[in-house]
Scaffold this motif. Structure first.
Motif, PDB file in Angstrom:
ATOM      1  N   THR A  30       0.707  -1.245   0.119  1.00  0.00           N
ATOM      2  CA  THR A  30       0.075   0.034  -0.039  1.00  0.00           C
ATOM      3  C   THR A  30       0.782   1.390   0.045  1.00  0.00           C
ATOM      4  OG1 THR A  30       0.014   0.061   2.215  1.00  0.00           O
ATOM      5  CG2 THR A  30      -1.950  -1.153   1.217  1.00  0.00           C
ATOM      6  N   LEU A  31       0.286   2.246  -0.591  1.00  0.00           N
ATOM      7  CA  LEU A  31       0.805   3.777  -0.449  1.00  0.00           C
ATOM      8  C   LEU A  31      -0.024   4.718  -0.440  1.00  0.00           C
ATOM      9  CD1 LEU A  31       3.273   5.605  -0.709  1.00  0.00           C
ATOM     10  CD2 LEU A  31       3.291   5.045  -3.005  1.00  0.00           C
ATOM     11  N   GLY A  32      -0.225   5.576   0.378  1.00  0.00           N
ATOM     12  CA  GLY A  32      -0.933   6.844   0.627  1.00  0.00           C
ATOM     13  C   GLY A  32      -0.165   8.074   0.861  1.00  0.00           C
ATOM     14  N   SER A  59       1.168   2.802   5.180  1.00  0.00           N
ATOM     15  CA  SER A  59       1.701   2.598   3.763  1.00  0.00           C
ATOM     16  C   SER A  59       2.686   1.541   4.003  1.00  0.00           C
ATOM     17  CB  SER A  59       2.197   3.937   3.208  1.00  0.00           C
ATOM     18  OG  SER A  59       1.149   4.825   3.099  1.00  0.00           O
ATOM     19  N   THR A  60       2.725   0.402   3.133  1.00  0.00           N
ATOM     20  CA  THR A  60       3.698  -0.468   3.416  1.00  0.00           C
ATOM     21  C   THR A  60       5.129   0.002   2.615  1.00  0.00           C
ATOM     22  OG1 THR A  60       3.037  -1.774   1.364  1.00  0.00           O
ATOM     23  CG2 THR A  60       2.433  -2.344   3.363  1.00  0.00           C
ATOM     24  N   TYR A  61       4.879   0.962   1.439  1.00  0.00           N
ATOM     25  CA  TYR A  61       6.056   1.424   0.736  1.00  0.00           C
ATOM     26  C   TYR A  61       6.524   2.845   1.328  1.00  0.00           C
ATOM     27  CZ  TYR A  61       8.554   2.360  -3.631  1.00  0.00           C
ATOM     28  OH  TYR A  61       9.600   2.599  -4.293  1.00  0.00           O
ATOM     29  N   GLU A  62       7.688   2.807   1.638  1.00  0.00           N
ATOM     30  CA  GLU A  62       8.332   4.101   2.472  1.00  0.00           C
ATOM     31  C   GLU A  62       8.663   5.135   1.497  1.00  0.00           C
ATOM     32  OE1 GLU A  62      11.246   2.960   5.310  1.00  0.00           O
ATOM     33  OE2 GLU A  62      10.052   1.230   6.137  1.00  0.00           O
ATOM     34  N   HIS A  98       4.055  16.308  -9.353  1.00  0.00           N
ATOM     35  CA  HIS A  98       4.497  15.386  -8.327  1.00  0.00           C
ATOM     36  C   HIS A  98       3.982  14.216  -8.009  1.00  0.00           C
ATOM     37  CE1 HIS A  98       6.227  14.926  -4.152  1.00  0.00           C
ATOM     38  NE2 HIS A  98       4.864  14.515  -4.039  1.00  0.00           N
ATOM     39  N   ILE A  99       2.591  14.025  -8.362  1.00  0.00           N
ATOM     40  CA  ILE A  99       2.056  12.633  -8.114  1.00  0.00           C
ATOM     41  C   ILE A  99       2.534  11.558  -9.040  1.00  0.00           C
ATOM     42  CG2 ILE A  99      -0.263  11.603  -8.409  1.00  0.00           C
ATOM     43  CD1 ILE A  99      -1.443  13.989  -6.992  1.00  0.00           C
ATOM     44  N   ASN A 100       2.737  12.344 -10.347  1.00  0.00           N
ATOM     45  CA  ASN A 100       3.161  11.417 -11.477  1.00  0.00           C
ATOM     46  C   ASN A 100       4.651  10.810 -11.164  1.00  0.00           C
ATOM     47  OD1 ASN A 100       0.842  11.294 -13.374  1.00  0.00           O
ATOM     48  ND2 ASN A 100       1.497  13.190 -14.279  1.00  0.00           N
ATOM     49  N   GLN A 101       5.355  11.476 -10.400  1.00  0.00           N
ATOM     50  CA  GLN A 101       6.666  11.075 -10.098  1.00  0.00           C
ATOM     51  C   GLN A 101       6.954   9.810  -9.107  1.00  0.00           C
ATOM     52  OE1 GLN A 101       8.745  14.674  -9.212  1.00  0.00           O
ATOM     53  NE2 GLN A 101       8.990  15.405 -11.381  1.00  0.00           N
ATOM     54  N   LEU A 102       5.750   9.670  -8.337  1.00  0.00           N
ATOM     55  CA  LEU A 102       5.700   8.734  -7.383  1.00  0.00           C
ATOM     56  C   LEU A 102       5.438   7.211  -7.973  1.00  0.00           C
ATOM     57  CD1 LEU A 102       3.778  10.666  -4.675  1.00  0.00           C
ATOM     58  CD2 LEU A 102       6.269  10.668  -4.924  1.00  0.00           C
ATOM     59  N   PRO A 103       6.153   5.999  -7.249  1.00  0.00           N
ATOM     60  CA  PRO A 103       6.055   4.931  -7.766  1.00  0.00           C
ATOM     61  C   PRO A 103       4.803   4.221  -7.460  1.00  0.00           C
ATOM     62  CG  PRO A 103       7.320   5.034  -5.625  1.00  0.00           C
ATOM     63  CD  PRO A 103       7.012   6.238  -6.063  1.00  0.00           C
ATOM     64  N   PHE A 104       3.739   4.848  -7.849  1.00  0.00           N
ATOM     65  CA  PHE A 104       2.438   4.011  -7.376  1.00  0.00           C
ATOM     66  C   PHE A 104       2.270   2.639  -8.228  1.00  0.00           C
ATOM     67  CE2 PHE A 104       1.167   8.504  -6.729  1.00  0.00           C
ATOM     68  CZ  PHE A 104       0.766   8.291  -5.221  1.00  0.00           C
ATOM     69  N   GLY A 105       3.005   2.600  -9.480  1.00  0.00           N
ATOM     70  CA  GLY A 105       2.689   1.279 -10.198  1.00  0.00           C
ATOM     71  C   GLY A 105       3.568   0.066  -9.316  1.00  0.00           C
TER      72      GLY A 105
END
Length: 222
Positions: A30-32, A59-62, A98-105
């Motif tokens: 998860t990531l928020g 969030s599990t992703y740091e 900024h949002i597009n640069q984050l590793p949501f995938g």
């Protein structure tokens, strides 16, 4: 990735967003994030917002704090006013970039928590909803169930649909323990909302995220 919006400022967006992350991390990563936050506290590490810290906990992703909450303001006022006081201009393009640069995938379940209601002003005639439209994010709507919430929910839904937004589901958060006819109000919401109800979280004496998560069903999102 989902955008978590609320019917108003005190509907419990962070509480429900954190519960959604808690529920999702039972089966995956998860990531928020919370791009914009006012009312931040000055710490030795810089400005910190309790809502953003809650999302980090679930969030599990740091990520670094600044990645989770890049636009942080100390005054507990409308963000665009706080930005003006600092000589800043909030723009949908900067937030979207900024949002597009984050590793949501790289995670199984991700969300972006909004601030205020759907039409949160950014200044110069722009709104946070413009970011959601620009990124074509599906929305989970948090309805703070209290007197007046039917109107708030339906007007928010109407505005979102007019913006071409895909509302994938909504969560009823029972913020007023003394509300009259709560079940009748819930029945009305379930009849009039255009998307499935992902859960009804009762009024809890403590902000127990794990307990709130137990009332949520994410299967409808699939």
């Amino acid at each position: 990735m989902y955008f978590v919006a609320g019917t108003d400022t005190d509907c419990g967006k962070t509480f429900i967003a954190s519960a959604l992350l808690h529920r999702a991390k039972q089966t995956g990563s998860t990531l928020g994030i919370k791009p914009i936050a006012s009312g931040c506290e000055l710490t030795e590490q810089g400005l910190r917002n309790c809502d953003a810290l809650c999302l980090i906990t679930e969030s599990t992703y740091e990520l670094d704090y600044q990645q989770v909450n890049p636009f942080a303001f100390a005054p507990a006022i409308a963000p665009h006013i706080a930005a003006e006081q600092m000589g800043m201009v909030l723009t949908p393009s900067a937030i979207a970039e900024h949002i597009n640069q984050l590793p949501f995938g790289e995670v199984d379940f991700a969300l972006v928590e909004g601030a205020g209601g759907w039409r949160l002003p950014l200044g110069e005639g722009k709104f946070l909803s413009d970011v959601v439209k620009q990124l074509s994010l599906p929305v989970i709507l948090v309805v703070g169930v209290k007197l007046g919430s039917l109107n708030h929910a339906l007007l928010t839904q109407e505005a979102m649909l007019a913006d071409g937004i895909h509302i994938v589901g909504w969560v009823a958060n029972m913020v007023d323990p003394n509300m009259s006819c709560p079940q009748e109000n819930l029945n009305s919401l379930k009849t009039m909302m255009a998307s499935p109800c992902l859960g009804v979280v009762p009024h809890l004496s403590s902000m127990d995220i794990a307990k709130a998560a137990s009332y949520l069903d994410l299967n409808a999102l699939a």
